[in-house]
Write a protein that holds these residues in place. Structure first.
Motif, PDB file in Angstrom:
ATOM      1  N   LEU A 184     -27.457 -18.447  26.254  1.00  0.00           N
ATOM      2  CA  LEU A 184     -28.659 -18.799  26.738  1.00  0.00           C
ATOM      3  C   LEU A 184     -29.591 -18.281  25.608  1.00  0.00           C
ATOM      4  O   LEU A 184     -30.587 -19.182  25.168  1.00  0.00           O
ATOM      5  N   LEU A 208     -19.287 -20.284  39.141  1.00  0.00           N
ATOM      6  CA  LEU A 208     -20.129 -20.014  40.473  1.00  0.00           C
ATOM      7  C   LEU A 208     -19.335 -20.731  41.669  1.00  0.00           C
ATOM      8  O   LEU A 208     -19.209 -20.039  42.635  1.00  0.00           O
ATOM      9  N   MET A 209     -18.896 -22.294  41.488  1.00  0.00           N
ATOM     10  CA  MET A 209     -18.249 -22.632  42.405  1.00  0.00           C
ATOM     11  C   MET A 209     -16.991 -22.553  42.741  1.00  0.00           C
ATOM     12  O   MET A 209     -16.239 -22.331  43.905  1.00  0.00           O
ATOM     13  N   LEU A 211     -17.139 -19.409  45.186  1.00  0.00           N
ATOM     14  CA  LEU A 211     -17.396 -19.795  46.410  1.00  0.00           C
ATOM     15  C   LEU A 211     -16.259 -20.437  46.955  1.00  0.00           C
ATOM     16  O   LEU A 211     -16.468 -20.582  48.245  1.00  0.00           O
ATOM     17  N   ILE A 269     -33.234 -18.463  32.752  1.00  0.00           N
ATOM     18  CA  ILE A 269     -32.707 -17.330  32.987  1.00  0.00           C
ATOM     19  C   ILE A 269     -32.871 -17.050  34.453  1.00  0.00           C
ATOM     20  O   ILE A 269     -32.050 -16.540  35.230  1.00  0.00           O
ATOM     21  N   THR A 278     -30.233 -19.169  36.013  1.00  0.00           N
ATOM     22  CA  THR A 278     -28.874 -18.878  36.087  1.00  0.00           C
ATOM     23  C   THR A 278     -28.720 -17.602  36.953  1.00  0.00           C
ATOM     24  O   THR A 278     -27.689 -17.506  37.758  1.00  0.00           O
ATOM     25  N   LEU A 279     -29.386 -16.557  36.928  1.00  0.00           N
ATOM     26  CA  LEU A 279     -29.317 -15.368  37.788  1.00  0.00           C
ATOM     27  C   LEU A 279     -29.426 -15.739  39.191  1.00  0.00           C
ATOM     28  O   LEU A 279     -28.803 -14.943  40.079  1.00  0.00           O
ATOM     29  N   GLY A 325     -28.375 -18.391  40.515  1.00  0.00           N
ATOM     30  CA  GLY A 325     -26.947 -19.062  40.788  1.00  0.00           C
ATOM     31  C   GLY A 325     -25.775 -17.773  40.922  1.00  0.00           C
ATOM     32  O   GLY A 325     -25.195 -17.883  41.979  1.00  0.00           O
ATOM     33  N   VAL A 326     -26.029 -16.920  40.301  1.00  0.00           N
ATOM     34  CA  VAL A 326     -24.978 -15.945  40.238  1.00  0.00           C
ATOM     35  C   VAL A 326     -25.275 -15.134  41.337  1.00  0.00           C
ATOM     36  O   VAL A 326     -24.106 -14.859  42.110  1.00  0.00           O
ATOM     37  N   LEU A 371     -26.426 -16.268  44.280  1.00  0.00           N
ATOM     38  CA  LEU A 371     -26.231 -17.024  45.400  1.00  0.00           C
ATOM     39  C   LEU A 371     -24.312 -17.022  45.486  1.00  0.00           C
ATOM     40  O   LEU A 371     -24.084 -16.981  46.721  1.00  0.00           O
ATOM     41  N   ALA A 372     -23.822 -17.088  44.357  1.00  0.00           N
ATOM     42  CA  ALA A 372     -22.457 -17.229  44.445  1.00  0.00           C
ATOM     43  C   ALA A 372     -21.868 -15.873  44.815  1.00  0.00           C
ATOM     44  O   ALA A 372     -20.779 -15.792  45.391  1.00  0.00           O
ATOM     45  N   THR A 432     -20.886 -20.399  52.607  1.00  0.00           N
ATOM     46  CA  THR A 432     -20.443 -20.869  51.564  1.00  0.00           C
ATOM     47  C   THR A 432     -20.509 -22.358  51.150  1.00  0.00           C
ATOM     48  O   THR A 432     -21.084 -22.755  49.772  1.00  0.00           O
ATOM     49  N   ALA A 450     -24.383 -22.450  50.015  1.00  0.00           N
ATOM     50  CA  ALA A 450     -24.551 -21.830  48.787  1.00  0.00           C
ATOM     51  C   ALA A 450     -23.831 -22.654  47.597  1.00  0.00           C
ATOM     52  O   ALA A 450     -24.612 -22.855  46.488  1.00  0.00           O
ATOM     53  N   TRP A 451     -22.998 -23.393  47.905  1.00  0.00           N
ATOM     54  CA  TRP A 451     -22.288 -24.342  47.052  1.00  0.00           C
ATOM     55  C   TRP A 451     -23.378 -25.389  46.531  1.00  0.00           C
ATOM     56  O   TRP A 451     -23.435 -25.810  45.558  1.00  0.00           O
ATOM     57  N   VAL A 469     -26.167 -24.018  44.581  1.00  0.00           N
ATOM     58  CA  VAL A 469     -25.741 -23.537  43.197  1.00  0.00           C
ATOM     59  C   VAL A 469     -25.796 -24.902  42.298  1.00  0.00           C
ATOM     60  O   VAL A 469     -26.342 -25.147  41.463  1.00  0.00           O
ATOM     61  N   GLY A 470     -25.394 -25.997  42.862  1.00  0.00           N
ATOM     62  CA  GLY A 470     -25.285 -27.406  42.272  1.00  0.00           C
ATOM     63  C   GLY A 470     -26.735 -27.708  41.857  1.00  0.00           C
ATOM     64  O   GLY A 470     -26.932 -28.483  40.751  1.00  0.00           O
ATOM     65  N   ALA A 499     -28.169 -25.734  39.069  1.00  0.00           N
ATOM     66  CA  ALA A 499     -27.607 -26.385  37.833  1.00  0.00           C
ATOM     67  C   ALA A 499     -28.368 -27.578  37.173  1.00  0.00           C
ATOM     68  O   ALA A 499     -28.579 -27.593  36.074  1.00  0.00           O
ATOM     69  N   GLN A 531     -31.505 -26.933  35.789  1.00  0.00           N
ATOM     70  CA  GLN A 531     -31.590 -26.084  34.682  1.00  0.00           C
ATOM     71  C   GLN A 531     -31.368 -27.094  33.587  1.00  0.00           C
ATOM     72  O   GLN A 531     -31.873 -26.954  32.343  1.00  0.00           O
ATOM     73  N   LEU A 532     -30.490 -28.145  33.889  1.00  0.00           N
ATOM     74  CA  LEU A 532     -30.044 -29.174  32.698  1.00  0.00           C
ATOM     75  C   LEU A 532     -31.378 -29.885  32.303  1.00  0.00           C
ATOM     76  O   LEU A 532     -31.733 -30.220  31.290  1.00  0.00           O
TER      77      LEU A 532
END
Lengths: 209, 115
Positions: A80, A204-205, A208, B30, B33-34, B36-37, B39-40, B47, B50-51, B54-55, B58, B61-62
């Motif tokens: 990143l 990540l997934m 999980l 940043i 990303t953090l 997501g980390v 949460l995971a 679960t 959180a899944w 996190v999606g 992503a 961020q994309l």
């Protein structure tokens, strides 16, 4: 071109820029088409991974058992930061930065890419020596091929960057070099975008699941 | 404005404006990303929830990185790139989702676990 850059006349430079834009713009758009086809290849590797992770554990470890988040997070941060430093490199270049500055940020970027790659190879080595080789399960086959394909892209980006620096030193910072640097930059930014998907789906997934 | 040359220098307002876009993209990336980390790894939500989050992070961020680093936006200059990217994502959704669907269906018919 460099002579024209010093001209103050807005009309003159505007028309010149337009003609220049068309040629360079076409080359860069062509590169975008390559990037998008590469993105499709990655997405299908991810689809393959998603299935293998779901139905292909066999007698091997599950993603939850295999992965931890520590090293992959550091790896992600390295990539990143590198995509940002490449941005500093190409943006400065466009606004007339010295070659020294451009090369400096390119070296920083490639070094961060090398750190990313080092962590990835270290993880591969750890998994491998624990007996989790690609032969163990469909999931592990898909893992090594998906993450490894991305790693190969980063490797080729680093080699490409080194070759480009040699060219820049040899030929000077002409428009062709600038166009090549912008294309390598797009390639590098694309790799970080692909990594968002891989980091999220695989790690990540995976944790999980 | 050309892709590779500007008539302005690095002390111009245009440069600072363009730089701000990179800095915003970097900072937001940043944070996402953090998030997501955390949460995971943290077990804050169930679960499944959180899944999903996190999606979504992503995808956010994309979009941010396409905007910040690859200069994709609604401007006329970026329009051909934007159409190309949107068409690519149409193909990706059809091909990737189709692949997962067919393989999962096959697996359930083979008794390898449900869909």
């Amino acid at each position: 071109m460099s002579a024209t850059m010093t001209h103050e006349g807005a009309v003159h430079t505007a028309s010149h820029d337009h003609g220049h834009h068309d040629k360079t713009g076409t080359v860069i758009f062509g590169f975008w088409i390559f990037l998008m086809s590469d993105l499709i290849a990655f997405s299908l590797m991810i689809a393959n991974y998603a299935d293998a992770e779901w139905h292909g554990i066999a007698n091997g470890p599950s993603p939850h058992e295999l992965f931890s988040l520590g090293l992959p997070t550091i790896e992600t941060m390295a990539l990143l930061i590198s995509t940002f430093t490449f941005g500093l490199c190409t943006l400065g270049m466009k606004y007339g930065a010295s070659m020294k500055r451009t090369v400096f940020w390119l070296v920083v970027t490639l070094a961060l890419g090398a750190i990313f790659l080092g962590i990835e190879l270290y993880e591969f080595h750890e998994f491998w020596t624990e007996g989790n080789t690609p032969q163990v399960s469909g999931f592990l086959t898909a893992y090594y091929s998906l993450v490894g394909l991305h790693g190969l892209h980063v490797t080729s980006g680093i080699i490409w960057g080194i070759l480009l620096m040699v060219q820049m030193k040899t030929f000077g910072m002409n428009d062709l070099m600038k166009s090549r640097l912008v294309r390598l930059g797009l390639f590098w930014h694309m790799l970080d975008i692909v990594w968002i998907a891989l980091f999220t789906k695989v790690y990540l997934m995976g944790v999980l699941s | 404005m050309s892709h590779i040359n500007s008539d302005l220098g690095m002390d111009s307002a245009e440069y600072k404006h363009a730089l701000a876009r990179y800095v915003w993209g970097f900072a937001l990336s940043i944070v996402l990303t953090l998030l997501g980390v955390v949460l995971a790894g943290g077990g804050i939500f169930s679960t499944g929830l959180a899944w999903s989050i996190v999606g979504i992070l992503a995808v956010a961020q994309l979009v941010i990185q396409f905007w910040a680093f690859m200069h994709l936006d609604l401007s006329k200059e970026a329009r051909p790139d934007l159409y190309l990217v949107l068409f690519t994502f149409l193909l990706i959704i059809l091909m990737a989702a189709g692949t997962v669907w067919v393989l999962a269906d096959l697996a359930s018919r083979m008794g390898m676990g449900g869909m």
